[in-house]
Scaffold this active site. Structure first.
Site, mmCIF file in Angstrom:
data_model
loop_
_atom_site.group_PDB
_atom_site.id
_atom_site.type_symbol
_atom_site.label_atom_id
_atom_site.label_comp_id
_atom_site.label_asym_id
_atom_site.label_seq_id
_atom_site.Cartn_x
_atom_site.Cartn_y
_atom_site.Cartn_z
ATOM 1 N N GLY A 40 0.807 -1.219 0.000
ATOM 2 C CA GLY A 40 0.000 0.000 0.000
ATOM 3 C C GLY A 40 0.835 1.262 0.000
ATOM 4 O O GLY A 40 0.580 2.191 -0.777
ATOM 5 N N LEU A 70 -5.407 -5.357 -4.403
ATOM 6 C CA LEU A 70 -5.694 -4.410 -5.479
ATOM 7 C C LEU A 70 -6.564 -3.234 -5.046
ATOM 8 O O LEU A 70 -6.654 -2.233 -5.749
ATOM 9 C CB LEU A 70 -6.352 -5.151 -6.652
ATOM 10 C CG LEU A 70 -5.536 -6.329 -7.212
ATOM 11 C CD1 LEU A 70 -6.296 -6.997 -8.352
ATOM 12 C CD2 LEU A 70 -4.164 -5.873 -7.668
ATOM 13 N N CYS A 187 -2.988 -4.498 8.941
ATOM 14 C CA CYS A 187 -4.048 -4.110 8.012
ATOM 15 C C CYS A 187 -4.889 -5.309 7.603
ATOM 16 O O CYS A 187 -6.093 -5.186 7.373
ATOM 17 C CB CYS A 187 -3.445 -3.456 6.766
ATOM 18 S SG CYS A 187 -2.731 -1.826 7.077
ATOM 19 N N CYS A 332 -9.685 -16.029 14.675
ATOM 20 C CA CYS A 332 -9.795 -14.599 14.380
ATOM 21 C C CYS A 332 -9.957 -14.474 12.875
ATOM 22 O O CYS A 332 -10.535 -15.359 12.238
ATOM 23 C CB CYS A 332 -8.584 -13.834 14.905
ATOM 24 S SG CYS A 332 -7.006 -14.371 14.207
#
Length: 367
Positions: A40, A70, A187, A332
């Protein structure tokens, strides 16, 4: 090598700026920048530095392009899913600027290779998303005498600073100790607004150009915070710590260390269960006790029927809700936080614990 006539035409919006001019553009062409991570943050950093005329860009990343990248990693294209991120990024950069030299390091940055790689470049930009690599990049830059342009993102917030200048502080001056493992989700676990890395990465590229040309006021000794939801920037000033173990007056860190051990991010050994095995148990009505340690907002993605939701941060105070006498499967999003929860529960006397491999993401992929 001097700028060619074609390059002067390409960069004339730079050269007409008195602060940059032809001399500054020549410095940009002569510069070399290592970008750690082509995700990113690395995407806009690499693209803007290439477009600006940086002559030599190094890309280091061990990962391959995934469909989920993407949404924010704009250097990669749909047709490149499954191939090396460094190769994918190089193709975009070469198309953007044919005058560019690109060096690829299709590997993880480690304590064994960091100094050898970093010494080949003038400036380093940190676009990583984990604390072990951030401390590694910081220490390697300080030891090598290289500037480190740092950026980080999570959900709707970003941070930016410049570390490792001759008189300025380093990352350890600001963050002497890493957070407890699992307390700051990545993230992949916490999510990130797609345009956020574009903002922070572009600012990192700006700081790199300023460092190369010597213009403007660098972000040294200042941590810039960005709140996308409030559309606000704020700034925290901090000083070089004379007692810093890395850049202080008497540094203790003169060689690279085991950063996974320092950050407590070594692989947690757990007993695992696959999503298909759990699904089969469900079909036979033999389902174990399920504990979902995701945050409530993550439950919008979906849930496994019958699971008890105890967010990771609440496990310590709600541990009594988890039976010790039953088989318990903890999960999780991807299986990382749940592994740390299991490690904690084992220390509290739990024995019948299993981690769902790949987390809810793997369960959902079964349909």
């Amino acid at each position: 090598m001097s700028l060619t006539r074609e390059e002067l035409e390409r960069y004339k919006r730079h050269t007409i700026l008195p602060e940059i001019g032809v001399e500054g553009q020549q410095k940009i062409k002569n510069a070399s920048v290592l970008i750690v991570g082509t995700g990113g943050l690395g995407s806009p950093i690499a693209m803007y530095l290439a477009a600006s005329g940086v002559g030599h860009i190094g890309l280091i990343d061990f990962d391959v392009v995934d469909e989920s990248n993407l949404q924010r990693q704009i250097i990669h294209k749909s047709g490149n899913v499954g191939i090396s991120k460094t190769i994918s990024a190089e193709a975009t950069l070469k198309e953007l600027n044919p005058y560019l030299k690109v060096s690829l390091f299709n590997m993880a940055l480690t304590a064994d290779n960091a100094l050898d790689i970093i010494k080949q470049f003038d400036i380093v930009t940190d676009g990583t998303d984990n604390f072990a690599t951030r401390y590694l990049v910081n220490d390697a830059c300080v030891i090598s005498g290289k500037v480190n342009v740092f950026g980080s993102i999570r959900q709707f917030e970003g941070q930016l600073s410049v570390f490792g200048t001759k008189e300025g502080p380093c990352y350890r001056c600001l963050f002497p100790e890493p957070p407890e493992p699992g307390t700051v989700p990545s993230c992949a676990d916490a999510g990130v607004m797609g345009v956020l890395p574009g903002v922070i990465g572009t600012l990192q590229a700006t700081e790199v150009i300023k460092q190369i040309t010597g213009i403007g006021e660098p972000l040294t000794g200042r941590l810039l915070n960005y709140d996308a939801l409030g559309m606000r920037f704020s700034e925290v000033k901090f000083m070089k710590d004379p007692d810093c173990p890395c850049c202080g007056d008497n540094p203790a860190i003169t060689e690279l260390i085991d950063y996974d051990a320092f950050c407590g991010t070594q692989q947690v050994l757990t007993a695992d269960i696959t999503a298909s095995e759990l699904k089969e148990m469900h079909m036979k009505n033999e389902a174990p006790f399920l504990v979902d340690v995701r945050e409530p907002a993550e439950l919008l993605q979906g849930e496994i029927k019958g699971a008890l939701n105890i967010p990771m941060r609440e496990v310590q105070v709600r541990m009594h809700e988890i039976p010790k006498e039953q088989t318990v499967v903890v999960y999780c999003h991807l299986g990382i936080r749940s592994a740390h929860v299991i490690e904690y529960l084992v220390k509290q006397g739990y024995t019948k614990l299993f981690n769902l491999t790949g987390g809810y993401d793997a369960w959902e992929s079964l349909g």
